[in-house]
Design a protein around this motif. Structure first.
Motif, PDB file in Angstrom:
ATOM      1  N   PRO A   1       0.793  -1.236   0.000  1.00 37.15           N
ATOM      2  CA  PRO A   1       0.000   0.000   0.000  1.00 37.15           C
ATOM      3  C   PRO A   1       0.825   1.286   0.000  1.00 37.15           C
ATOM      4  CG  PRO A   1      -0.952  -1.584   1.516  1.00 37.15           C
ATOM      5  CD  PRO A   1       0.361  -2.154   1.087  1.00 37.15           C
ATOM      6  N   GLY A   2       2.107   1.190   0.404  1.00 34.91           N
ATOM      7  CA  GLY A   2       2.933   2.390   0.421  1.00 34.91           C
ATOM      8  C   GLY A   2       3.978   2.455  -0.665  1.00 34.91           C
ATOM      9  N   PHE A   3       4.060   1.431  -1.507  1.00 28.86           N
ATOM     10  CA  PHE A   3       5.135   1.362  -2.492  1.00 28.86           C
ATOM     11  C   PHE A   3       5.007   2.420  -3.591  1.00 28.86           C
ATOM     12  CE2 PHE A   3       6.261  -3.449  -1.909  1.00 28.86           C
ATOM     13  CZ  PHE A   3       6.710  -3.161  -0.630  1.00 28.86           C
ATOM     14  N   HIS A   4       3.823   3.013  -3.749  1.00 31.41           N
ATOM     15  CA  HIS A   4       3.628   3.977  -4.842  1.00 31.41           C
ATOM     16  C   HIS A   4       4.133   5.365  -4.506  1.00 31.41           C
ATOM     17  CE1 HIS A   4       0.354   4.840  -2.093  1.00 31.41           C
ATOM     18  NE2 HIS A   4       0.220   6.006  -2.684  1.00 31.41           N
ATOM     19  N   ASP A   5       4.418   5.638  -3.238  1.00 27.84           N
ATOM     20  CA  ASP A   5       4.752   7.005  -2.821  1.00 27.84           C
ATOM     21  C   ASP A   5       6.263   7.205  -2.745  1.00 27.84           C
ATOM     22  OD1 ASP A   5       3.389   9.559  -1.441  1.00 27.84           O
ATOM     23  OD2 ASP A   5       5.265   9.097  -0.411  1.00 27.84           O
ATOM     24  N   GLU A   6       6.748   8.243  -3.401  1.00 30.30           N
ATOM     25  CA  GLU A   6       8.191   8.503  -3.467  1.00 30.30           C
ATOM     26  C   GLU A   6       8.770   8.832  -2.096  1.00 30.30           C
ATOM     27  OE1 GLU A   6      12.048   9.098  -4.710  1.00 30.30           O
ATOM     28  OE2 GLU A   6      10.421   8.449  -6.042  1.00 30.30           O
ATOM     29  N   PHE A   7       8.158   9.791  -1.378  1.00 28.73           N
ATOM     30  CA  PHE A   7       8.765  10.163  -0.098  1.00 28.73           C
ATOM     31  C   PHE A   7       8.717   9.010   0.902  1.00 28.73           C
ATOM     32  CE2 PHE A   7       8.616  11.612   4.277  1.00 28.73           C
ATOM     33  CZ  PHE A   7       9.841  12.267   4.349  1.00 28.73           C
TER      34      PHE A   7
ATOM     35  N   THR B   1       8.783   5.870   0.296  1.00 26.42           N
ATOM     36  CA  THR B   1       9.807   4.903  -0.092  1.00 26.42           C
ATOM     37  C   THR B   1      11.174   5.314   0.441  1.00 26.42           C
ATOM     38  OG1 THR B   1       8.600   4.228  -2.082  1.00 26.42           O
ATOM     39  CG2 THR B   1      10.986   3.846  -2.068  1.00 26.42           C
ATOM     40  N   ARG B   2      11.513   6.595   0.304  1.00 25.15           N
ATOM     41  CA  ARG B   2      12.810   7.063   0.807  1.00 25.15           C
ATOM     42  C   ARG B   2      12.852   7.026   2.333  1.00 25.15           C
ATOM     43  NH1 ARG B   2      14.261   5.019  -2.778  1.00 25.15           N
ATOM     44  NH2 ARG B   2      13.666   5.750  -4.837  1.00 25.15           N
ATOM     45  N   HIS B   3      11.732   7.315   2.967  1.00 24.55           N
ATOM     46  CA  HIS B   3      11.670   7.221   4.424  1.00 24.55           C
ATOM     47  C   HIS B   3      11.981   5.800   4.887  1.00 24.55           C
ATOM     48  CE1 HIS B   3      10.128   7.864   8.515  1.00 24.55           C
ATOM     49  NE2 HIS B   3       9.409   6.762   8.356  1.00 24.55           N
ATOM     50  N   ASN B   4      11.407   4.811   4.205  1.00 20.50           N
ATOM     51  CA  ASN B   4      11.661   3.421   4.587  1.00 20.50           C
ATOM     52  C   ASN B   4      13.088   3.004   4.268  1.00 20.50           C
ATOM     53  OD1 ASN B   4       9.107   2.825   5.685  1.00 20.50           O
ATOM     54  ND2 ASN B   4       8.244   2.542   3.651  1.00 20.50           N
TER      55      ASN B   4
ATOM     56  N   GLN C   1      12.312   0.618  -4.993  1.00 18.86           N
ATOM     57  CA  GLN C   1      11.754   1.274  -6.171  1.00 18.86           C
ATOM     58  C   GLN C   1      10.345   1.764  -5.876  1.00 18.86           C
ATOM     59  OE1 GLN C   1      12.152  -1.624  -9.338  1.00 18.86           O
ATOM     60  NE2 GLN C   1      14.310  -1.136  -9.646  1.00 18.86           N
ATOM     61  N   VAL C   2       9.900   2.747  -6.651  1.00 22.52           N
ATOM     62  CA  VAL C   2       8.593   3.372  -6.460  1.00 22.52           C
ATOM     63  C   VAL C   2       7.633   2.870  -7.538  1.00 22.52           C
ATOM     64  CG1 VAL C   2       7.353   5.576  -6.307  1.00 22.52           C
ATOM     65  CG2 VAL C   2       9.728   5.399  -5.508  1.00 22.52           C
TER      66      VAL C   2
END
Length: 508
Positions: A220-226, A228-231, A275-276
């Motif tokens: 559910p969170g893989f689509h978001d750029e920020f 992804t970088r946070h993780n 990856q996003v």
């Protein structure tokens, strides 16, 4: 089987030492093949450490060295061993990626991660040579009870092992290391694999393993750029803790007076792709092979005290044969792997592996694979820096120029913020083992689908910036930011979340 197991352990032990490279750093261009020149004792101690979900290129700094500031123990070990900086995994899932390390045999559809489908392994090789075996498998059951105390006939469930006790089980295994009868110590360490909850110091960012926002590190969170970088930022912090545990292992070997007499091999089962816009970060394809396949591989031979770098395309499949080669043994059963020090490995010029469902094969030339890996490293260094840990907090998110400024006295915005586990900030006690550096929660009152630039102040100073996000099929606006642990003081801490609009701050 015993012969294969021994080879794997030897390779893993050597790898662990190699990761601590400091005196012999990578040079520009391709390194010369490393000769196998050190004569191993007839029965050295052997340590095999297999880490999990660990893209080896995460260790690199701007000079393509192992970063000696963020990862000092990997760098120090590499100074004593051979670092195979082009090592790669041949499978992307633990229950098959780990057994192939332990027996040197390619996986096949339907194979189980236990003795039924892996009747010959590194354990048999060492038992045949009279070794005592201390085994700590977290996702497999290849060492039988007849050879390993506490051995299983069926593999353990992985999820419970991921959710608790990872450092404690590692520490118990480390304490088992002591001089005496020749021994093989094997450890599968479920780190830096998520859940991402550890800081480099070993402190946890929250009391339990569950994320502060359910689903934030899944599809559910893989689509978001920020997000992804946070993780990815959280992964790098946990990698720092993995480095600390490696140092604990080496310290134990030295304290027991057996470091020089030990073959150390350290590696990992596979990587992960940050990856996003993807549905998976763990299934290999032509689009993510540069992140999922590179793994660390270090081999420190007994008596070796000078670091070497090899550009050979060593594979996880080669670990057991490499251990056997270093010890001068035969594996004892047919393998698909070859010694990392041998001519077959040196002649490889590309990466080949099956997809998870075995329906196709992913192939990429060495030149293209290395170029794509360098691009990933450049992006990671641009966003998370190298050296001093402080740069890990200042390279992602909008309005980064605000970091370090005094929080202004401004009016409230119409949007309201609610903080997850806010009680953690009311009484921070480092002695408890929890330092709540992840600040996350929900925003209410914004427009449908609206996203906003954010800044978080801790005790009057802006420490991080970010952007709100949504999880798939969830209309709630969320936020999550990491602040340095140095920003938090003992006892009560004051947190202020701001929205940044046209350079102006409004308190949420």
């Amino acid at each position: 089987m015993a012969r294969t197991a021994l080879a794997t352990i030897t390779a893993a032990a050597a790898l662990l030492v190699g990761l601590s490279c400091s005196s012999d750093q990578p040079r520009a261009g391709r390194a010369k093949p490393v000769a196998h020149t050190v004569q191993a004792p007839s029965k050295p101690y052997v340590v095999l450490l297999v880490m999990d979900e660990f893209p080896g290129d995460s260790l690199l700094d701007r000079r393509r060295r192992i970063d000696p500031v963020r990862y000092p123990n990997f760098a120090a070990l590499a100074a004593d061993g051979t670092w195979f900086r082009n090592a790669y995994s041949v499978y992307d899932s633990t229950t098959k990626a780990l057994p192939l390390i332990l027996d040197g045999v390619r996986p096949h559809p339907g194979s189980a991660a236990d003795r039924r489908d892996h009747p010959h392994s590194i354990y048999d090789m060492f038992a045949r040579h009279g070794y005592r075996i201390v085994d700590s498998e977290e996702a497999t059951a290849l060492c039988p009870p007849s050879l390993c105390r506490g051995g299983r006939t069926r593999r353990p469930a992985i999820i419970p092992n991921l959710l608790g006790g990872r450092p404690e089980r590692f520490n118990r295994w480390v304490r088992s290391i002591e001089p005496g009868k020749p021994a093989l110590w094997v450890k599968h360490l479920l780190l830096p694999h998520g859940p991402y909850q550890y800081l480099p110091s070993g402190a946890r960012t929250r009391p339990g393993p569950g994320d502060l926002l359910h689903g934030m590190n899944t599809v559910p969170g893989f689509h978001d750029e920020f997000l992804t970088r946070h993780n990815e930022q959280r992964y790098l912090l946990q990698l720092g803790f993995t480095d600390r545990l490696l140092g604990r292992l080496v310290r134990r070997l030295k304290d027991q007076g057996i470091y020089d007499d030990t073959l150390i091999v350290a590696t990992a089962d596979h990587g992960i792709a940050f990856q996003v816009g993807v549905q998976t970060r763990r299934s290999v394809s032509q689009s993510n092979v540069e992140e999922l396949t590179p793994v660390p591989l270090f081999v420190k031979r007994p008596g070796q005290r000078r670091g070497r770098i090899s550009d050979a395309y060593a594979r996880t499949l080669d670990v057991t044969p490499t251990i056997a080669d270093v010890l001068g043994w035969k594996v004892g059963h047919p393998t698909d792997g070859h010694s990392a020090f041998g001519p077959i490995t040196r002649r490889r010029h590309g990466v080949t592996l099956s997809t998870r469902d075995f329906s196709s094969v992913v192939r990429i030339s060495g030149r293209r694979w290395e170029a794509r890996r360098r691009a990933v490293v450049r992006r990671r260094l641009r966003e998370f820096g190298s050296g001093d840990i402080g740069s890990l907090f200042t390279g992602i998110g909008p309005r980064r120029e605000l970091i370090g400024r005094t929080a202004p006295a401004v009016g409230r915005a119409s949007v309201r913020a609610s903080l997850a586990q806010s009680d953690l900030f009311a009484n921070v006690r480092r002695a408890s083992g929890v330092v709540p550096t992840q600040v996350a929660g929900d925003l209410r009152g914004g427009g449908d689908g609206a996203k906003r630039d954010l800044a978080i102040a801790v005790n009057g100073r802006i420490e991080a910036v970010g952007r709100s996000f949504y999880l798939q099929d969830d209309p709630t606006e969320h936020f999550a930011l990491m602040v340095p642990d140095s920003a938090l003081r003992e006892g009560r801490n004051r947190l202020e979340l701001f929205e940044v609009v046209a350079g102006r701050l409004r308190r949420l």
